[in-house]
Write an enzyme that holds these catalytic residues in place. Structure first.
Site, PDB file in Angstrom:
ATOM      1  N   GLN A 102       0.844  -1.188   0.000  1.00  0.00           N
ATOM      2  CA  GLN A 102       0.000   0.000   0.000  1.00  0.00           C
ATOM      3  C   GLN A 102       0.882   1.241   0.000  1.00  0.00           C
ATOM      4  OE1 GLN A 102      -2.359   1.759   3.439  1.00  0.00           O
ATOM      5  NE2 GLN A 102      -4.004   0.659   2.364  1.00  0.00           N
ATOM      6  N   TYR A 173      -6.857  10.543   4.522  1.00  0.00           N
ATOM      7  CA  TYR A 173      -5.464  10.866   4.212  1.00  0.00           C
ATOM      8  C   TYR A 173      -5.398  11.850   3.038  1.00  0.00           C
ATOM      9  CZ  TYR A 173      -4.004   7.121   7.403  1.00  0.00           C
ATOM     10  OH  TYR A 173      -3.786   6.340   8.510  1.00  0.00           O
ATOM     11  N   ARG A 221      -7.755   1.821  -2.475  1.00  0.00           N
ATOM     12  CA  ARG A 221      -8.576   1.704  -1.272  1.00  0.00           C
ATOM     13  C   ARG A 221      -9.455   2.944  -1.165  1.00  0.00           C
ATOM     14  NH1 ARG A 221      -7.382  -0.491   4.920  1.00  0.00           N
ATOM     15  NH2 ARG A 221      -9.333  -1.671   4.858  1.00  0.00           N
ATOM     16  N   CYS A 350      -3.962  -3.283  19.118  1.00  0.00           N
ATOM     17  CA  CYS A 350      -3.776  -2.929  17.706  1.00  0.00           C
ATOM     18  C   CYS A 350      -3.888  -1.437  17.472  1.00  0.00           C
ATOM     19  CB  CYS A 350      -4.766  -3.693  16.836  1.00  0.00           C
ATOM     20  SG  CYS A 350      -6.500  -3.476  17.294  1.00  0.00           S
ATOM     21  N   ALA A 393      -3.746 -13.772  32.796  1.00  0.00           N
ATOM     22  CA  ALA A 393      -2.295 -13.819  32.990  1.00  0.00           C
ATOM     23  C   ALA A 393      -1.844 -15.226  33.351  1.00  0.00           C
ATOM     24  CB  ALA A 393      -1.877 -12.825  34.069  1.00  0.00           C
ATOM     25  N   GLU A 412      -6.308 -22.541  40.918  1.00  0.00           N
ATOM     26  CA  GLU A 412      -7.257 -21.423  40.911  1.00  0.00           C
ATOM     27  C   GLU A 412      -8.179 -21.579  42.112  1.00  0.00           C
ATOM     28  OE1 GLU A 412      -9.793 -18.517  40.806  1.00  0.00           O
ATOM     29  OE2 GLU A 412      -8.006 -18.506  39.525  1.00  0.00           O
ATOM     30  N   ALA A 457      -3.941 -21.126  47.493  1.00  0.00           N
ATOM     31  CA  ALA A 457      -2.490 -21.265  47.662  1.00  0.00           C
ATOM     32  C   ALA A 457      -2.048 -20.595  48.951  1.00  0.00           C
ATOM     33  CB  ALA A 457      -1.763 -20.657  46.477  1.00  0.00           C
TER      34      ALA A 457
END
Length: 641
Positions: A102, A173, A221, A350, A393, A412, A457
């Site tokens: 592009q 643009y 585009r 992103c 995580a 858990e 735990a």
């Protein structure tokens, strides 16, 4: 599921593409500061080619050193840059994929902070709402110079082995700005009527075509609409696409909107309907006789197939879907749809990472942008790894460690995996987020990871387990302010409300206008639980990246009250007492919901670290942030276990 159309080949000009899966252009910030190709940039694209995408379109290449919207965007304007780009295209071609480059100029949608200190340029001296710098209006000689630069870049792109070029005429643009009266207020031969406004596009097309020849694909585009007060709508777009076809363009990539507008469909969040552009794209597809691509919120191969079956396009762009799972086409070909890591359209990595000046990342795919780091080629000595905590995580840590060859056990304390992310899937416009937990659970089972639920735990039982490596991912707990009346029976934490543990209704006050508070308010308002008031101590609510505007629209429709610059002083007698403009005010409240942030649940971590030297940590136990940082740190901890 059988896909009849997705896996058939199709041509653009003389370029035959093996299937209909397309990766549209997305900024990565993976090049160096001069726009040169890096190994990370190559590996990022290689993952998609290896995963089966038929056509990959690069991010927008600048045609000169300053024509970029981000500091680390690709550029191609000098012979010295050809060799690295040739390595890129050679790598992609190894997998049978085709690669278009592009080419663009950002126009006013950049800033001197990222483009080398140069004043942005545009069709006219109108700044955009985000970057805010007043652009320089291009002179006619400068336009002619720019046309020559586009031609030079086209020549270098063909020399670099690209299979085609996409000219960026969308998203506000530079060239989109010339086409649209929203930006173009010129009074010379490049402004005014349609013939004048499209003149620069014609000149660039002819200059590029002269360099690449008639058999080399040149596509464009185009935004279907701009969705702004004075932006272009479909009837004028139909003029443009027909003109582009007659001019000689070989295909159209149909998108929407312009950056810095409030249009919901340019960068598709979960507030945007999936396949938002399909209906308008179908109008274009039926009107022109060149191949078309449509994108926007299509992240499922099943939907992509139905879009093709509707004859709405010839190819389907699956941009952010390819970030979440670059192996999507290969999995779809095998019928393994349940193993796809679906994009949840959260935009945290992103888009959010780019706005922070970082490279592209993905909440659901922590390997994205780290393809050169997470190679799984080291073959470390196998260890017995204990992961404590089953949120994103912890699950990512367990998955990465298992893929590295370690024996992993995850504890858990609750009766299900997912941690605080479970409550995150319940607010309106968050249903797609469930896909992430579905994928993580699928991976845990596929990798045969030993999961022990309802397991608390302690220092003693962790020591007794005798793991070679311990990863603590116990997350965080909601903050409970030390205020008078805090223990009243009508005060609830947001996650308990979202999960239905504590149903409430009536006059409801939500304390905290951040992401958790606004989403809880949306949940209550959408469910018609009563009148909702949000109390926020700062000057505005913050529902998260690209979510605040549609959230405010929902609040307006449901008559949610927002009180900003207000500090809670106490709770009493079915009311919240606030300091507002230096005065105490009493806000009636049958029920009160606390959404005042989180603090790290790190007592176990600190105790273990004081007694053992094989303890790592991941996620909110370090510092409460968001799910993107949790999945990123979890995967890293597991990879290096």
């Amino acid at each position: 599921m059988f896909f009849q159309k997705l896996f058939t080949s199709y041509k653009i000009n003389q370029c035959e593409i093996k299937n209909r899966f397309v990766v549209p252009a997305m900024v990565t910030n993976l090049c160096d500061e001069d726009g040169n190709i890096t190994e990370a940039f190559i590996k990022y694209h290689e993952a998609k080619a290896r995963g089966g995408f038929g056509l990959i379109i690069t991010e927008d290449y600048g045609v000169n050193p300053n024509g970029v919207g981000y500091q680390n965007c690709a550029r191609l304007y000098d012979e010295s840059q050809v060799a690295a780009n040739q390595r890129l295209t050679d790598t992609v071609h190894m997998y049978g994929a085709k690669m278009f480059a592009q080419v663009f100029h950002p126009g006013r949608q950049t800033s001197s902070a990222v483009n080398g200190g140069v004043q942005p340029v545009a069709a006219a001296r109108i700044p955009d709402a985000f970057n805010r710098e007043v652009p320089h209006e291009l002179t006619i000689p400068e336009i002619h110079q720019l046309v020559a630069e586009f031609a030079n870049t086209a020549r270098l792109m063909k020399k670099s082995g690209f299979d085609g070029i996409e000219l960026h005429l969308a998203h506000g643009y530079l060239l989109a700005g010339f086409l649209s009266t929203r930006q173009n207020r010129r009074t010379d031969e490049y402004g005014g009527c349609f013939e004048n406004r499209i003149r620069i596009v014609e000149e660039i097309y002819h200059a590029m075509r002269a360099e690449v020849g008639p058999d080399f694909p040149l596509t464009a585009r185009v935004s279907l609409t701009e969705d702004t007060v004075d932006g272009r709508q479909m009837q004028e777009t139909m003029m443009i696409v027909k003109h582009l076809e007659k001019l000689g363009f070989d295909g159209l990539n149909l998108s929407n909107g312009e950056y810095t507008s409030y249009a919901p469909e340019l960068i598709s969040s979960t507030f945007t309907a999936k396949g938002y552009n399909v209906e308008n794209a179908k109008r274009v597809h039926e009107f022109v006789n060149i191949p078309t691509i449509v994108a926007n919120g299509i992240n499922d191969p099943a939907m992509a197939e139905t879009v093709l079956e509707q004859a709405a396009c010839d190819f389907v762009g699956m941009a952010r879907a390819s970030l979440a799972d670059p192996d999507m086409p290969r999995k779809a070909a095998r019928g393994q749809l349940s193993s796809i890591n679906y994009c949840i359209r959260c935009l945290q990595g992103c888009e959010g990472s780019l706005l922070e000046g970082k490279h592209v990342r993905c909440l659901v795919n922590p390997e994205l942008g780290h393809e050169t780091e997470y190679t799984f080629e080291q073959n470390p000595e196998s260890k017995n790894v204990l992961v404590i905590g089953g949120g994103p995580a912890g699950m990512e840590a367990a998955i990465a460690a298992t893929r590295q060859g370690h024996e992993v056990t995850l504890w858990e304390q609750r009766n299900e995996l997912g941690g605080e992310f479970v409550s995150a899937i319940y607010p309106p416009a968050k249903g797609e987020y469930a896909n992430f937990l579905v994928f993580l659970n699928h991976q845990m089972k596929a990798l045969n990871i030993n999961v022990v639920l309802n397991q608390t735990a302690t220092v003693e039982n962790v020591k007794e387990f005798n793991a070679d490596k311990i990863i603590v991912a116990t997350g965080g707990n909601p903050n409970k302010p030390n205020l008078s009346g805090i223990d009243a029976g009508n005060i609830h934490f947001a996650n308990d409300v979202l999960l239905g543990r504590e149903p409430i209704e009536g006059e409801i006050v939500v304390v905290g206008g951040g992401e958790v508070g606004t989403e809880t308010a949306m949940y209550l308002a959408d469910a018609e639980r009563g009148h909702v008031t949000i109390i926020e101590m700062t000057g505005d609510i913050d529902a998260g990246l690209l979510r605040t505007v549609p959230t405010k629209r929902l609040f307006r429709d449901h008559e949610v009250t927002i009180i900003t610059h207000a500090k809670v002083k106490q709770f009493n007698n079915n009311a919240v007492v606030i300091d507002y403009n230096g005065q105490d005010e009493r806000i009636a409240a049958d029920e009160i919901v606390l959404a005042m942030g989180y603090h790290a649940d790190n007592e176990l971590l600190k105790s273990l670290q004081s007694q053992l030297d094989n303890v790592a940590c991941a996620g909110d136990v370090i510092e409460p942030t968001n799910a993107l940082e949790a999945s990123t740190s979890g995967f890293k901890a597991g990879y290096y276990a």
